[in-house]
Design an enzyme around this catalytic site. Sequence first.
Site, mmCIF file in Angstrom:
data_model
loop_
_atom_site.group_PDB
_atom_site.id
_atom_site.type_symbol
_atom_site.label_atom_id
_atom_site.label_comp_id
_atom_site.label_asym_id
_atom_site.label_seq_id
_atom_site.Cartn_x
_atom_site.Cartn_y
_atom_site.Cartn_z
ATOM 1 N N GLU A 48 38.817 -2.618 -31.880
ATOM 2 C CA GLU A 48 37.402 -2.401 -32.215
ATOM 3 C C GLU A 48 37.115 -2.989 -33.596
ATOM 4 O OE1 GLU A 48 33.574 -1.383 -32.945
ATOM 5 O OE2 GLU A 48 34.571 -1.412 -30.983
ATOM 6 N N GLN A 49 35.983 -3.705 -33.712
ATOM 7 C CA GLN A 49 35.686 -4.404 -34.960
ATOM 8 C C GLN A 49 35.174 -3.490 -36.065
ATOM 9 O OE1 GLN A 49 32.641 -7.331 -34.406
ATOM 10 N NE2 GLN A 49 31.245 -5.920 -33.357
ATOM 11 N N ARG B 90 23.905 10.038 -26.582
ATOM 12 C CA ARG B 90 24.923 9.011 -26.389
ATOM 13 C C ARG B 90 26.134 9.249 -27.294
ATOM 14 N NH1 ARG B 90 23.870 4.076 -23.967
ATOM 15 N NH2 ARG B 90 25.532 2.523 -24.205
ATOM 16 N N TYR C 195 13.229 13.528 -22.090
ATOM 17 C CA TYR C 195 14.131 14.548 -21.532
ATOM 18 C C TYR C 195 14.916 15.203 -22.671
ATOM 19 C CZ TYR C 195 17.392 10.519 -21.670
ATOM 20 O OH TYR C 195 18.134 9.412 -22.044
ATOM 21 N N ASP D 130 28.578 -3.990 -20.058
ATOM 22 C CA ASP D 130 27.458 -4.858 -20.403
ATOM 23 C C ASP D 130 27.857 -6.323 -20.531
ATOM 24 O OD1 ASP D 130 25.587 -2.870 -20.355
ATOM 25 O OD2 ASP D 130 25.383 -2.690 -22.526
#
Length: 392
Positions: free
Chosen positions: A30-31, A104, A209, A286
């Site tokens: 991970e960067q 998230r 929501y 993605d």
Amino acid sequence: MRAIVVGAGIGGLAATLSLRRAGHEVTLVEQTPRFTEVGAGIQLAPNATRVLRRLDLLDAVAAQAARPSHVSFRTWSDGAEICRYTLGREAEDEFGAPYLLLHRADLHQALAAAVPPGSVRLNTVVVGIDQDDESAYVTTASGERLGADLVVAADGIRSAARQWLFGADEAVFSKTAAYRALLPADQVADLDLPELAAWLGPGRHFVHYWVRRGELLNVVAVFGAEAAQESWTARAEPGEQLREFDGWDSRVLKVLERAGQVFRYGIYTRAPLARWNVGRVTLLGDSAHAMVPFQAQGAAQAILDAAVLGDALAGATPAEVPAGLDRYVRRRLSTATSVQTGSARAGEEFHLPDGPEAQARNARMAAYAAEHGFMPQATAWAVDVLDQQAPS
């Protein structure tokens, strides 16, 4: 079998956990210097929460979530209900897992906490991926060359790996942008808002929501735009969101007015690919199939990718990795591409102008809800991805 996963978003973390569950050694690269996840609300349908249960994470995630009983679709001008679809206990009984609404960051934190720290290399920027017949390699900005039997590129919508594998290919602006905000529950307690609702109007729609066990209201207000920056941190100009949704139901406007910090971001997608893998390297999430969020399936599809990847490579030897990746892609590509298409179509339907087309849409939705109870896309929630067989 040794694997390197590039990118520690939701897809990369889920892939790491799924490959570890399949018995393999995984290094997550991970960067950023620490695990962080920006963004706000996220919806997880039963197809995704079923995978979280297999990863022994469902209880931890559900403890931070809200569980809606239904989703309400409404008209933009007066809030009249078009229809409602069931999402609560009935949906959980039907599809074998709950529908959850959560922040998230809470999902990201639960996934990250399950990855052993010794398997993670933070602050490591990947500048190249290559391979030979025996191994795949990741080159870092510091000049290291890390080797493994498999490289999974979960490096997001602006994926460099996608270009390294398949050539020049840029993210595509969807001609839509969105305002997003989080409001404490007490700021909107007087508005009698549905727990999960989508308000449909000409060229726009508005979704809200609860997240964090009902402590926060997540708001996403989507509108057409000729240009917009793809950024989770770009702030809207004061009052901009009110001008964009002028004339909408008073509850919508009050929510937008009371939102303190409002962010504005452009919604981008990626064109469908004919394949995601080359040899010992594959895309996931993605980087493979970024989509508009209008069926709330972006994160879910990445989680499903991870589950099928782990299943396709369960027990695989290093020599069997390319064939295992072929199985993974055969099982996931057509489904993810279909969801991409369906999500774009949903946006078009949501934004119909007032008149006969919108009236016909509302009638179709109401009839479907009366006959089936669940949303049309819910038919896919019943599919257990680990029980599917790869098409020949």
